[in-house]
Design a protein around this motif. Structure first.
Motif, mmCIF file in Angstrom:
data_model
loop_
_atom_site.group_PDB
_atom_site.id
_atom_site.type_symbol
_atom_site.label_atom_id
_atom_site.label_comp_id
_atom_site.label_asym_id
_atom_site.label_seq_id
_atom_site.Cartn_x
_atom_site.Cartn_y
_atom_site.Cartn_z
ATOM 1 N N TRP A 142 0.839 -1.206 0.000
ATOM 2 C CA TRP A 142 0.000 0.000 0.000
ATOM 3 C C TRP A 142 0.873 1.255 0.000
ATOM 4 N N ARG A 143 1.944 1.223 0.796
ATOM 5 C CA ARG A 143 2.845 2.383 0.856
ATOM 6 C C ARG A 143 3.621 2.540 -0.445
ATOM 7 N N GLU A 144 3.928 1.438 -1.091
ATOM 8 C CA GLU A 144 4.635 1.530 -2.376
ATOM 9 C C GLU A 144 3.718 2.098 -3.456
ATOM 10 N N LEU A 145 2.446 1.785 -3.403
ATOM 11 C CA LEU A 145 1.488 2.369 -4.349
ATOM 12 C C LEU A 145 1.442 3.887 -4.195
ATOM 13 N N ASP A 146 1.584 4.362 -2.963
ATOM 14 C CA ASP A 146 1.653 5.797 -2.712
ATOM 15 C C ASP A 146 2.852 6.400 -3.446
ATOM 16 N N CYS A 147 3.989 5.751 -3.359
ATOM 17 C CA CYS A 147 5.201 6.244 -4.028
ATOM 18 C C CYS A 147 5.029 6.264 -5.544
ATOM 19 N N ILE A 148 4.437 5.200 -6.082
ATOM 20 C CA ILE A 148 4.230 5.130 -7.528
ATOM 21 C C ILE A 148 3.273 6.231 -7.982
ATOM 22 N N ALA A 149 2.217 6.451 -7.218
ATOM 23 C CA ALA A 149 1.264 7.507 -7.567
ATOM 24 C C ALA A 149 1.961 8.862 -7.655
ATOM 25 N N ALA A 150 2.895 9.088 -6.746
ATOM 26 C CA ALA A 150 3.630 10.357 -6.768
ATOM 27 C C ALA A 150 4.527 10.444 -7.997
ATOM 28 N N THR A 151 5.355 9.437 -8.218
ATOM 29 C CA THR A 151 6.330 9.508 -9.312
ATOM 30 C C THR A 151 5.662 9.503 -10.675
ATOM 31 N N GLU A 152 4.508 8.858 -10.785
ATOM 32 C CA GLU A 152 3.783 8.854 -12.053
ATOM 33 C C GLU A 152 2.976 10.139 -12.274
ATOM 34 N N GLY A 153 2.964 11.007 -11.271
ATOM 35 C CA GLY A 153 2.283 12.285 -11.428
ATOM 36 C C GLY A 153 0.781 12.173 -11.558
ATOM 37 N N ILE A 154 0.178 11.204 -10.858
ATOM 38 C CA ILE A 154 -1.269 11.005 -10.998
ATOM 39 C C ILE A 154 -2.032 12.252 -10.544
ATOM 40 N N VAL A 155 -1.515 12.953 -9.534
ATOM 41 C CA VAL A 155 -2.092 14.235 -9.130
ATOM 42 C C VAL A 155 -1.312 15.394 -9.739
ATOM 43 N N ALA A 156 0.008 15.321 -9.688
ATOM 44 C CA ALA A 156 0.848 16.464 -10.056
ATOM 45 C C ALA A 156 0.629 16.947 -11.484
ATOM 46 N N THR A 157 0.377 16.033 -12.400
ATOM 47 C CA THR A 157 0.265 16.392 -13.815
ATOM 48 C C THR A 157 -0.743 17.513 -14.045
ATOM 49 N N SER A 158 -1.853 17.472 -13.317
ATOM 50 C CA SER A 158 -2.902 18.467 -13.549
ATOM 51 C C SER A 158 -2.499 19.841 -13.038
ATOM 52 N N TYR A 159 -1.603 19.909 -12.040
ATOM 53 C CA TYR A 159 -1.210 21.194 -11.467
ATOM 54 C C TYR A 159 0.053 21.758 -12.109
ATOM 55 N N GLU A 160 0.824 20.920 -12.734
ATOM 56 C CA GLU A 160 1.966 21.423 -13.521
ATOM 57 C C GLU A 160 1.466 22.157 -14.766
ATOM 58 N N ARG A 161 0.345 21.703 -15.298
ATOM 59 C CA ARG A 161 -0.337 22.353 -16.426
ATOM 60 C C ARG A 161 0.625 22.605 -17.586
ATOM 61 N N ALA A 162 1.447 21.602 -17.863
ATOM 62 C CA ALA A 162 2.398 21.715 -18.973
ATOM 63 C C ALA A 162 1.696 21.871 -20.305
#
Length: 555
Positions: free
Chosen positions: A85-105
């Motif tokens: 479960w904790r590793e899924l948290d890390c993957i979610a971060a590195t894959e940008g599942i949330v970040a992508t929308s706020y980087e707005r590239a």
């Protein structure tokens, strides 16, 4: 005697195998953006059936555990989750599942990129998409309503660094309220400035292992009802990792989503920060709910896609009555119907994704903003109900194996069932759609928008489909006019049938736009099949049987 063992279904790269996703992205994205993100999506599509899938299975096999006391009797209220479960948290971060929308590239299109990632990640993630939804919702709320003091929290929520990434909970449900959030009984007492202490109980809090949570409470002396509520941010733990005046009563024993830690809490003077000023919390928190409801819709579509993929592959491997299941016309027809529902739900969900991206980047017109408010509850409720139906049909497509837990198939249905409950039930969202109509006369804008878009559909083989969709629009308008004259109780009783009609008709419009743009045989066939049915079957049925429902209830 030879022994027979059935070959189980197999999943390939979930990007390469998804013709609908790939066609949609080619249709809606600029060519240079599509070329840039496709390799990342293909890589994530591979991870979805390799390491992410394996971690999801491990997380399901090791559900969270509540440890109320340490060995010496001190109250610690620790929730232990698995390494997976904790590793899924890390993957979610590195894959940008949330970040992508706020980087707005890619501007407004960044939301399409981000939700495509979620769509690939979610079905394998043991519902880690839930904390991500609440994290994204909290990030958007802080972006809109937060001040400078909360920028460090926002930075954590949208980080790609696993060591910096935080998730957020969403603590709204209480024993007194449930969907009636205005009945919230948690009290906020001012300590100093924007710092308050919260006192009350939260009956259902998902992602309870998050670093922060957003919640509603009533400041002492504030009026009753929804207008008297305010929004607060809680940092759950102190520097030693101990909960800050939060008592965990128990973890919830749920039908599904078993890897996801969900707790019942008591707030005993929990420190919290007021966000967005005092009062009118329900209206303000809609910023968060809009995001989480779109997540719910996309997660529903992703679950449907996984179910259809498994059922379709199995139909090629399983033989019955002398040939594979896929060769039996009735079974093939069943799979085709499941695929059609998936396509409708996908197009509907990503329609609101597009509008959400435009809103966040300031590219949406006033009309589009009103359409977004109207279509979010419509898309959420429709995709959730259809996800349950498709999951149920999938179990049946596997026969007895679909009812056996260790096949993994029953989990599709157990996890799908929550989608129509989280973020507002079908009835609650149907009434939300009605309220959006009453506030802004958005129905006229929606019907005008549909007619305009249908006017751009190339004629030819699609002309009859266009006419059928326009006819459905007219029936919806006529029904709405009649229901207004019949009074609010009539309107509310028929709200579910009305929103389903809107959902199906919006999906029909999207089918036609997609088929027209793609000049694709599959897209055109799907459009013809969808538009060839009655798009508004519940409207007249509701009107006809309204009085009968009262009689049955009183009987």
């Amino acid at each position: 005697m030879s022994e027979f063992f059935q070959d189980p279904p197999r999943l390939g790269n979930q990007y390469d195998d998804d013709a609908l996703l790939r066609a949609y992205l080619r249709w809606r994205l600029p060519a240079n953006m599509h070329a840039e993100i496709e390799p990342e999506l293909r890589r994530l599509g591979h991870r979805a059936v390799t390491d992410i899938f394996a971690l999801g299975e491990l997380a399901e096999a090791s559900p969270p555990r509540h440890v109320p006391y340490d060995a010496w009797g001190r109250r610690v209220d620790r929730i232990e989750t698995s390494d997976a479960w904790r590793e899924l948290d890390c993957i979610a971060a590195t894959e940008g599942i949330v970040a992508t929308s706020y980087e707005r590239a890619h501007g407004a299109h960044s939301r399409i990129d981000q939700f495509a990632r979620l769509y690939l990640f979610a079905p394998s993630s043991a519902l880690y998409s839930c904390p991500l939804a609440m994290t994204d919702g909290a990030a958007r709320f802080l972006e809109v309503h937060g001040d400078e003091s909360l920028q460090p929290v926002l930075a954590h929520l949208i980080s790609r660094d696993p060591n910096e990434f935080w998730t957020s909970g969403q603590w709204m449900t209480e024993r007194t309220g449930g969907s009636d959030v205005g009945s919230t009984s948690t009290i906020a007492r001012c300590e100093e400035g924007d710092t308050y202490s919260l006192h009350g109980s939260k009956w259902f809090t998902s992602a309870t292992t998050s670093q922060v949570a957003m919640t509603l409470a009533r400041i002492e002396g504030a009026p009753a009802g929804s207008h008297g509520l305010s929004v607060f941010l809680i940092k759950l733990r102190d520097g030693d990792g101990m909960l800050r005046n939060i008592r965990i009563e128990r973890l919830k024993d749920k039908l599904g989503t078993r890897a996801l830690p969900t707790a019942e809490l008591t707030l005993q003077g929990t420190p919290a920060q007021l966000v967005g000023g005092t009062g009118d919390g329900i209206r303000k928190i809609a910023t968060l709910f809009n995001v989480t409801r779109v997540y719910n819709a996309v997660a529903a579509v992703a679950g449907m896609r996984r179910a259809v993929a498994l059922a379709s592959d199995y139909a090629r491997r399983r033989r019955a009555f002398g040939k594979s299941l896929i060769e039996h016309p009735l079974h093939l027809e069943t799979l085709a119907e499941m695929q059609l529902e998936l396509r409708a739900a996908f197009l509907l969900a990503f329609r609101v994704v597009e509008l959400l991206g435009k809103e966040e980047c300031g590219d949406a017109t006033e009309s589009e903003l009103r359409l977004l408010r109207f279509l979010i509850p419509v898309a959420k409720l429709y995709t959730a109900k259809q996800a349950i139906a498709v999951a149920s049909e999938t179990l049946e497509a596997f026969g007895g194996a679909g009812y056996v837990e260790d096949s993994g198939i029953p989990r599709l249905l157990r996890d799908a069932q929550v989608l129509s409950i989280w973020e507002g039930t079908t009835n609650i969202l149907s009434l939300d759609a009605l309220r959006a109509m009453e506030r802004n006369d958005v129905l006229a804008e929606w019907t005008s928008d549909v007619r305009r878009r249908l006017g751009g559909v190339k004629a030819g083989t699609l002309s009859s489909c266009t006419e059928q969709t326009l006819s459905a629009v007219q029936r919806i308008e006529q029904y709405a006019a009649r229901s207004v004259g019949a009074g609010s109780e009539f309107q509310q009783a028929g709200a579910r049938g009305f929103t389903f009609a809107v959902a199906r008709t919006e999906a029909a419009t999207l089918f036609l736009e997609h088929a027209s743009a793609q000049v694709d045989h599959v897209a055109a066939t799907a459009a013809g099949r969808w538009c060839g049915r009655d798009l508004t079957p519940l409207l007249e049925a509701d009107a006809k049987h309204r009085a009968g429902s009262v009689a049955l209830e009183n009987g």
